[in-house]
Design an enzyme around this catalytic site. Sequence first.
Site, short mmCIF file in Angstrom:
data_model
loop_
_atom_site.label_atom_id
_atom_site.label_comp_id
_atom_site.label_asym_id
_atom_site.label_seq_id
_atom_site.Cartn_x
_atom_site.Cartn_y
_atom_site.Cartn_z
N SER A 76 116.30 46.72 82.91
CA SER A 76 115.35 46.91 81.74
C SER A 76 114.41 45.97 82.08
O SER A 76 114.20 45.38 82.41
CB SER A 76 116.48 46.04 80.84
OG SER A 76 115.86 46.34 79.78
N ASP A 77 113.17 45.90 81.05
CA ASP A 77 112.11 45.49 81.08
C ASP A 77 111.50 45.02 79.31
O ASP A 77 111.50 46.25 78.64
CB ASP A 77 111.43 46.40 81.94
CG ASP A 77 110.14 44.90 81.89
OD1 ASP A 77 110.13 44.00 82.95
OD2 ASP A 77 108.32 44.62 81.35
N THR A 78 111.12 44.17 79.40
CA THR A 78 110.26 43.07 78.38
C THR A 78 109.34 42.79 78.01
O THR A 78 108.67 41.98 79.05
CB THR A 78 111.76 42.43 76.89
OG1 THR A 78 112.83 42.89 77.46
CG2 THR A 78 110.88 42.24 76.34
#
Length: 205
Positions: A76-78
């Site tokens: 995941s990445d934000t």
Amino acid sequence: MDSSSPQGASPVLCLASASPRRRDLLASIGVPVSVLPSDVDETPYPGEQATAYVTRLAIAKANAAIPHTPLPTLGSDTAVVIDGAILGKPVDASDAAAMLRRLSGRTHQVVTAVAVTGPCGVLYRCVSTDVALRRITAQEIDRYWLTGEPADKAGGYAIQGLAAVFVEAIKGSYSAVVGLPLHETAQLLHQQGVPIWMGHYNSHT
């Protein structure tokens, strides 16, 4: 490889992230994980849009963990986005202050992508949430930096932490702003055959 298992359950997923927030979010829906952070270059490509950027990194992180575990993997990445610009983690106090001044009194977007590998290959989703911050004073910005909280947070703030007092409203997924869109994540896990709610059932006789 570290593990985080609700009520002693064996891991059913490999989390390709060192983020304690993502680990805690998965634990909150009863998904015990093994933690194996992926070493992925997080430099945006020239002109790369935020959605493409976080999706690319989420997939890369999930794929990087595959050779090291028999479990399905989650990456995941934000990114925090304002005026089309991606705000990463601040490099120092002045950088954090500049970010918060830019976000102060305005609405910005938090874009989070999640990718899950498994029998169906690599499945992914990307979620954008609008976050409105009230006006933040220079004194508050200085005091907030001294707490240590902004140092490793995209955009220089943590919605689930002390910066909650700055947040006027959000439109979209709160958990995605924290680090993982749980609605979409649960859908991906289901498609890959990964169970949720482990250790959260009561036995009835």
